[in-house]
Scaffold this active site. Structure first.
Site: not given
Length: 295
Positions: A217, A207-210, A62
């Site tokens: 939204g 990527f738990p939030l895609g 990273y």
């Protein structure tokens, strides 16, 4: 501490299940720093720990190097109970450009470099970022076992593996954690989660939030269950996506990344959301949306 919100990694490292990933502290394509002023990232890391985060997930590529150096700058000397997870086995040469490097000599050098950057004597959780298809699995895991016996690694983890690969790896070494892509819309790794549940292995969904799609939204019209549940709780869709993970399985340890203090606070507040059985059933129907993105 709510015991439902904790998990013991490797049976020895208790952590709060909602942690912080550091991919959000580096630039696009995981290249360079995110903030021109590193003190902004330092302040965010400290804010997370002050808010009760006890699991920080990072990686040597990273930046590269940037995220590990920021973690040490912000948090060393590390407070008792703080678990730092990092990864090796991938070399990044540019934005979104990387290659797998799993030869024993490479893994030894990467582990030593992470120890130096993190100013640590032992890495709490060292995850093989990718299995190298050109190197026998036994050689890769054998190297990590050597590092474990030398006291450089406390627990061994794997990233982006199939259930069959995890089962085989468990025959070669004690695997404390897996880090695979998984979220409310993308459940291709359900069989890996099932194996982790059966064996008491931590599952850190990346990527738990895609990749932000579930938080911003930008969900498709068919995802009205997510927006509807969010509205019922006065929450964001991202908070509901994280709350679903915390409800879905006690071995899931999401570590969403961000460079924003407000977004950090929003993410952490997801642990206070209690979903009903009916809401969970609605959200379970969202599988297969395909919102996540490969690294």
């Amino acid at each position: 501490m709510d015991m439902r919100m904790t998990f013991s990694v490797g049976g020895t490292l208790p952590v709060r299940r909602l942690g912080l990933g550091t991919g959000g502290l580096v630039g696009p394509g995981y290249w360079g720093p995110r903030h021109q002023d590193p003190e902004r990232s330092v302040a965010l890391l400290r804010r997370a720990v002050d808010a009760g985060v006890t699991l920080i997930d990072t990686a040597d590529n990273y930046g590269p190097d940037v995220a590990e150096e920021l973690v040490a700058r912000a948090l060393h000397p590390y407070p008792d109970g703080l678990v730092i997870a990092t990864k090796g086995g991938v070399v990044r040469t540019g934005p979104d450009v990387w290659h797998i490097a799993g030869r024993p000599e490479q893994l030894r050098a990467m582990c030593d470099a992470s120890l130096r950057r993190l100013r640590a004597d032992t890495l709490d959780l060292y995850q093989l970022h990718r299995l190298d298809p050109d190197v026998p699995m036994a050689d890769q895991l054998g190297t990590l076992l050597e590092l474990q016996r030398a006291g450089k690694i406390r627990h061994i983890g794997l990233d982006s593996v199939s259930a069959a690969e995890l089962a085989r790896a468990r025959e070669l070494a004690p695997i404390a954690a897996v880090q695979n892509r998984y979220n409310v819309r993308d459940r291709a790794c359900e069989d890996v989660l099932t194996l982790c549940e059966r064996t008491g292995t931590a599952f850190l969904p990346w990527f738990p939030l895609g990749h932000g799609a579930l938080a911003g939204g930008s969900v498709d019209p068919g995802a009205d269950a997510l927006t509807g549940v969010a509205a019922a709780h006065g929450a964001t869709t991202g908070q509901i996506a994280l709350a679903w993970l915390l409800h879905r399985s006690p071995v899931l340890l999401p570590t969403p990344g961000t460079g924003s203090p407000a977004h950090l606070d929003e993410n952490l507040a997801a642990s206070d959301i209690s979903l009903t059985e009916a809401e969970l059933a609605r959200l379970d129907g969202l599988a297969g949306g395909g919102l996540s993105v490969d690294t």
